[in-house]
Scaffold this active site. Structure first.
Site, mmCIF file in Angstrom:
data_model
loop_
_atom_site.group_PDB
_atom_site.id
_atom_site.type_symbol
_atom_site.label_atom_id
_atom_site.label_comp_id
_atom_site.label_asym_id
_atom_site.label_seq_id
_atom_site.Cartn_x
_atom_site.Cartn_y
_atom_site.Cartn_z
ATOM 1 C CG ASP A 68 46.672 50.578 45.622
ATOM 2 O OD1 ASP A 68 46.241 49.558 46.185
ATOM 3 O OD2 ASP A 68 46.260 51.727 45.888
ATOM 4 C CG HIS A 69 46.624 43.266 44.932
ATOM 5 N ND1 HIS A 69 45.655 42.966 44.007
ATOM 6 C CD2 HIS A 69 47.358 42.124 45.075
ATOM 7 C CE1 HIS A 69 45.787 41.712 43.601
ATOM 8 N NE2 HIS A 69 46.815 41.186 44.225
ATOM 9 N NE ARG A 70 44.164 50.825 48.046
ATOM 10 C CZ ARG A 70 44.260 52.045 48.568
ATOM 11 N NH1 ARG A 70 43.468 52.384 49.584
ATOM 12 N NH2 ARG A 70 45.125 52.932 48.097
ATOM 13 C CB ALA A 71 43.687 50.479 41.576
ATOM 14 N N PRO B 161 47.964 48.365 49.632
ATOM 15 C CG PRO B 161 46.308 46.853 48.990
ATOM 16 C CD PRO B 161 46.514 48.276 49.376
#
Length: 429
Positions: A401-404, A230
Site C-alpha cells: 500500500d503506497h500510502r504507508a 494504491p
C-alpha cells in the site's frame, strides 16, 4: 427468567450472519457448553455454543436464513415459560435488512410419471406439496431410462430438473443412497467420465452457485482493498539451493518435518522485525506501526479463503509455526476456527507454490499494508560466479500500500528476506 440468544458478532467486520445449521430443536434441553448451531460469518463458519441452561423454547432464524448482528436467534428458559413478550420485542436496527437465501417453504412439485407394473397406460401421479421438513420423510422413484430407478426426494428432483442435472450422475447421501436436496446443491459436474472421454456440451447450459456469506464478504473486502489502497508490486527471485539443504538437515536432526512455507514464514517474521514500517497499518491521520508480528497465513477452503493468524510469529521457532499452520489448515477446512484466530494480522503471506504457480500477485489483506505472494521452487539454469549451472529458484512478489510503504521501504524488506532465505542458518542465530 428466559435468556434471549442474539446473533453474535464473531468478527470485527461482521454485520450479519447466516444460520448454517441447528444442532438443537425446540423442546430440547440445553446445557452450558452445548453447541447450538453453526453460524456462517463473513470470514468462516463457526460453531456457536450456549452459555445458558434450560429448554430451547424458541428458534428465531431457520437454517439458511441471514439476519443482522444482535437479531434474536433463540430463546432458552424453563419449560412452559411465557416468552411472548420477548418474541414480540422490536428487532434492533441494522444497516442491512435480513437476506433470506433458503428455498420457499412450500414448493409445488412437477408431475412425475411412475412406470407401470403391468401393461397399461401409465398412471400420472401428482406429488403432494412439500416443505423442507416433509422432504425428509418422502421418496420419489425416478426412471433413469433403463430398467433401474433412482431414489430421490421430490425437492431434490425439482432442483435437478431446474438446473439440468443428470441425476444418474449424482451420488445420494440420504437413507439407502437416496438423493436429497444437499446432494443437488453440492453437485459439481465431472470433467471426465470413467472412459476418459471429456463430457462436451452440445447445448447451451449453465447453473447458478449461490454466493455464501463468506464469498460476498471476500468480494466486498478485496474490492475495497484494491480500489482504496494504491497497490504497487515488487518482484524478486531468490536462490533456494541452501534452503533445500537446510530443510533436509533440519528434518534429519530434529526429526520434525517442516515445510518450505514454515521456513519462509519464520524468515518473513524476522525480516518484519528489522523493517517495521512494512508491518504497518494506514489511518487517515497516522501510520500505525506494530512492534509485534502477527502473521496471517492464507488458507484455501471450500467456500473461499480464510486467514488464520500466527500470533507473535517472530518469537516462535519453525517447529511451532509448523504445528500451528497444520492445525489452522485442518480446522479451517472443518470450520472449527475461533474468531480470535482469524483476527489481528499485521502482515500476510499467500503461497500457491504447491499448485505449480511460479509467480502471482495478491490483493492486500487490509488493514495490513503489505502481502507476500510465494511461488513454486523451479529447477533451471542460473549464472553463479560467472558459470551457468543448474540451480533452484523461487519467485516472490510483495504487494504494498503506497500510502504507508514506499518503494525503498519495501525493497529493504525484501533485501533482508533474501539474506535469511539464501543463508537459512541465520534464521537460527
Amino acid at each position: 427468567m428466559a435468556e434471549v440468544i442474539n446473533m453474535p458478532r464473531l468478527s470485527d467486520t461482521m454485520e450479519e450472519g447466516t444460520l448454517a445449521k441447528w444442532f438443537k430443536k425446540v423442546g430440547d434441553s440445553v446445557n452450558e457448553g452445548d453447541i447450538l448451531a453453526e453460524i456462517e460469518t463473513d470470514k468462516a463458519t463457526m460453531e456457536f455454543e450456549s452459555f445458558h441452561e434450560g429448554e430451547l423454547l424458541h428458534i428465531g432464524i431457520k437454517e439458511g436464513e441471514t439476519a443482522p448482528v444482535d437479531s434474536i436467534i433463540a430463546i432458552i428458559g424453563k419449560k412452559g415459560e411465557d416468552i411472548s413478550s420477548l418474541i414480540n420485542a422490536p428487532e434492533p436496527k441494522s444497516k442491512k435488512e435480513p437476506k433470506v437465501i433458503k428455498e420457499p417453504e412450500v414448493v409445488k412439485e412437477p408431475e412425475v410419471v411412475k412406470e407401470p407394473e403391468v401393461v397399461k397406460e401409465p398412471e400420472v401421479v401428482k406429488e403432494p406439496e412439500v416443505s423442507d421438513q416433509s422432504i425428509l420423510q418422502e421418496e420419489t422413484n425416478v426412471s433413469n431410462g433403463n430398467d433401474s430407478k433412482v431414489l430421490i426426494s421430490p425437492l431434490a428432483n425439482k432442483l435437478a430438473i431446474e438446473r439440468g442435472i443428470d441425476i444418474t450422475q449424482v451420488k445420494g447421501t440420504g437413507d439407502n443412497g437416496r438423493i436429497v436436496k444437499r446432494d443437488i446443491e453440492n453437485y459439481k459436474p465431472a470433467a471426465f467420465v470413467n472412459t476418459n472421454k471429456m463430457i462436451i456440451a452440445t447445448e447451451e447450459s449453465s447453473y447458478d452457485l449461490p454466493n455464501s456469506t463468506m464469498r460476498k464478504a471476500i468480494a466486498k473486502r478485496l474490492s475495497e482493498s484494491k480500489f482504496t489502497a494504491p497497490h504497487y508490486y515488487l518482484s524478486v527471485e531468490f536462490e533456494m539451493d541452501n534452503i533445500i539443504s537446510f530443510r533436509e538437515q533440519y528434518i534429519n536432526t530434529q526429526n520434525i518435518k517442516i515445510s518450505y512455507n514454515d521456513i519462509i514464514a519464520k524468515a518473513v517474521a524476522l525480516s518484519l522485525v528489522k523493517n517495521p514500517k512494512v508491518n504497518s497499518r494506514w489511518h487517515d491521520n497516522k501510520i500505525e506501526i506494530s512492534e509485534h508480528v502477527h502473521l496471517g497465513v492464507a488458507v484455501a477452503v471450500e467456500d473461499g479463503l480464510v486467514v488464520p493468524v500466527i500470533k507473535f510469529a517472530s518469537s516462535k521457532d519453525m517447529s511451532q509455526i509448523n504445528t500451528e499452520v497444520k492445525d489452522f489448515a485442518q480446522r479451517a477446512k472443518n470450520k472449527k476456527l475461533k474468531p480470535s484466530e482469524i483476527e489481528g494480522s499485521t502482515f500476510t503471506i499467500s503461497n500457491l507454490g504447491m499448485f505449480g504457480i511460479e509467480s502471482f500477485t495478491s490483493i492486500i489483506n487490509q488493514p495490513n499494508s503489505a502481502i507476500l505472494s510465494i511461488g513454486s521452487i523451479i529447477e533451471k539454469p542460473i549464472v553463479r560466479d560467472g558459470d551457468v549451472v543448474v540451480g533452484n529458484t523461487m519467485k516472490l512478489t510483495l504487494a504494498c500500500d503506497h500510502r504507508a510503504v514506499d518503494g525503498a521501504t519495501g525493497s529493504l524488506f525484501l533485501k533482508t528476506l533474501k539474506e535469511y532465505i539464501e543463508n537459512p542458518v541465520s534464521i537460527l542465530i
